[in-house]
Design an enzyme around this catalytic site. Structure first.
Site, mmCIF file in Angstrom:
data_model
loop_
_atom_site.group_PDB
_atom_site.id
_atom_site.type_symbol
_atom_site.label_atom_id
_atom_site.label_comp_id
_atom_site.label_asym_id
_atom_site.label_seq_id
_atom_site.Cartn_x
_atom_site.Cartn_y
_atom_site.Cartn_z
ATOM 1 C CG HIS A 104 2.911 2.681 17.851
ATOM 2 N ND1 HIS A 104 1.809 1.886 18.014
ATOM 3 C CD2 HIS A 104 2.763 3.229 16.606
ATOM 4 C CE1 HIS A 104 1.032 1.945 16.944
ATOM 5 N NE2 HIS A 104 1.595 2.755 16.068
ATOM 6 N N GLY A 161 6.263 5.379 14.551
ATOM 7 C CA GLY A 161 6.164 5.486 13.091
ATOM 8 C C GLY A 161 5.815 6.874 12.579
ATOM 9 N N GLY A 192 0.869 -1.187 0.000
ATOM 10 C CA GLY A 192 0.000 0.000 0.000
ATOM 11 C C GLY A 192 0.902 1.232 0.000
ATOM 12 N NE ARG A 193 -2.375 5.892 1.851
ATOM 13 C CZ ARG A 193 -3.686 5.720 1.697
ATOM 14 N NH1 ARG A 193 -4.279 6.100 0.600
ATOM 15 N NH2 ARG A 193 -4.408 5.191 2.655
ATOM 16 C CB ILE A 194 3.333 2.682 4.707
ATOM 17 C CG1 ILE A 194 2.436 3.805 5.251
ATOM 18 C CG2 ILE A 194 4.632 2.596 5.518
ATOM 19 C CD1 ILE A 194 1.908 3.581 6.665
ATOM 20 N NE ARG A 247 -2.503 -0.376 14.563
ATOM 21 C CZ ARG A 247 -2.029 0.787 14.105
ATOM 22 N NH1 ARG A 247 -0.745 0.933 13.824
ATOM 23 N NH2 ARG A 247 -2.839 1.822 13.941
ATOM 24 C CD GLU A 260 1.904 -0.725 20.276
ATOM 25 O OE1 GLU A 260 1.368 0.391 20.403
ATOM 26 O OE2 GLU A 260 2.315 -1.162 19.201
ATOM 27 C CB THR A 269 6.614 0.249 10.872
ATOM 28 O OG1 THR A 269 6.485 -0.111 9.495
ATOM 29 C CG2 THR A 269 8.063 0.485 11.220
HETATM 30 C C1 DGY Z 1 -1.394 4.850 12.679
HETATM 31 O O1 DGY Z 1 -1.730 5.975 12.317
HETATM 32 O O2 DGY Z 1 -2.052 3.855 12.456
HETATM 33 C C2 DGY Z 1 -0.091 4.750 13.378
HETATM 34 O O3 DGY Z 1 0.151 3.496 13.874
HETATM 35 C C3 DGY Z 1 0.067 5.811 14.422
HETATM 36 O O4 DGY Z 1 1.369 6.212 14.218
#
Ligand code: DGY
Length: 323
Positions: free
Chosen positions: A289, A291, A157-159, A242, A271, A240
């Site tokens: 967390h 990111g 996806g985007r990331i 979940r 978490e 990064t």
């Molecule tokens: C999100 O936006 O889902 C991230 O995990 C928060 O940084």
């Protein structure tokens, strides 16, 4: 006309809080303490919109107030697995998230973890701070080369695509990926990303495996014992996405048995608790967390929640509506 009454569950960056104050009758969380269940229920009972973060569990019970005043949940985060979307729909609530604005920050952090784990940066920093460093020598703290290696992405996806760009353009890496819903071929050309038909094929070839898939029920414990066994024994896992995409007990066993070489983790299954064995492992890099945690990105996330809410209260379709 009176302003919509909204509540945010945690502190937001200053600029975003200022805009909230300007547009809404807002209840801020100045102490920045998480709301307990009763406070969450009151939030839904007394406000037109609730703006939770990814750590607030918004389930049917949280939305059970009668009568229910809230009509909108504006999640501060792109992932919305913290929200029971079916329950929200059943109660007539619209749900929005904050995509796009955190793509680069999250990909930057995934690359940070990849580099830190490969080059033993966390371990090296501890070594220096603990005054254990006795000086340079040819065999000291050798890590693994990143440039030119193969990066396997689970999710494009985007990331995932932003990570692929960093890896291929910045580090001459070969990028392979698995995604059940891959982007169009044109999007892949620029990245030089090669599709594989299964997660297993990615794991068999990759020197680094980076997870960029959503936390859906299907992806729960997607990285399990069998999948760790399918990775190369000198490969490194980066997460990064979940925490519950990874079976943490299986990860600990894979690391302890040398079935994989290391892991860089920004997210955890429970978490803020972290599986204790991971804390003791030198070949694991652990971050809390982070990111999307840049000033620019966290401000943009807040403004994006607000943009969605403004549209909603103006009777328009919010651009990031997910339910
Ligand atoms: C999100 O936006 O889902 C991230 O995990 C928060 O940084």
């Amino acid at each position: 006309m009176s302003k919509p009454k909204v509540i945010v569950t945690r502190r937001w960056p200053q600029e975003a809080e200022a805009r909230l104050r300007a547009l809404f009758d807002v209840t801020l969380n100045v102490d920045d303490r998480p709301l307990d269940r009763a406070a969450l229920q009151r939030a839904f009972r007394d406000h037109d919109a609730v703006f939770p973060t990814v750590t607030d569990r918004i389930d049917a019970e949280a939305m059970s107030a009668e009568p229910l005043r809230a009509r909108l949940i504006g999640n501060f985060g792109v992932g919305f697995n913290n929200i029971d979307v079916a329950a929200a729909k059943a109660r007539g609530l619209v749900v929005t998230n904050t995509p796009e604005v955190l793509t680069d920050a999250t990909a930057d952090l995934a690359m940070t973890l990849l580099l830190m784990t490969a080059r033993r940066a966390g371990e090296g920093e501890r070594h220096v701070r603990n005054k254990e460093w006795s000086g340079w020598r040819p065999t000291h703290m050798m890590g693994t080369q990143v440039t030119g290696k193969t990066l396997g992405l689970i999710g494009l996806g985007r990331i995932g695509r932003a990570m692929a760009k960093r890896a291929s353009h910045g580090f001459d890496m070969r990028v392979i990926f698995f995604d059940p819903f891959p982007p169009p071929a044109e999007a892949l050309q620029d990245l030089g990303a090669e599709r594989r038909e299964s997660i297993e094929s990615v794991l068999a070839e990759a020197d680094f495996v980076s997870l960029h898939c959503p936390a859906t029920p299907e992806n729960f414990n997607l990285m399990n014992a069998a999948r760790f066994a399918a990775m190369k024994d000198d490969a490194i896992l980066v997460n990064t996405a979940r925490g519950d995409v990874v079976d943490e007990a299986a990860l600990v066993r894979a690391l302890a048995d040398g079935r994989i070489a290391g892991a860089g983790l920004d997210v955890f299954a429970r978490e803020p608790a972290v599986t204790p064995e991971l804390l003791a492992m030198e070949n694991v890099v652990l971050l809390p967390h982070l990111g999307s945690a840049t000033r620019e990105t966290r401000t943009a996330m807040g403004l994006r929640v607000i943009e969605n809410a403004e549209a909603f209260f103006a009777g328009k379709e919010p651009r990031d509506r997910v339910a």
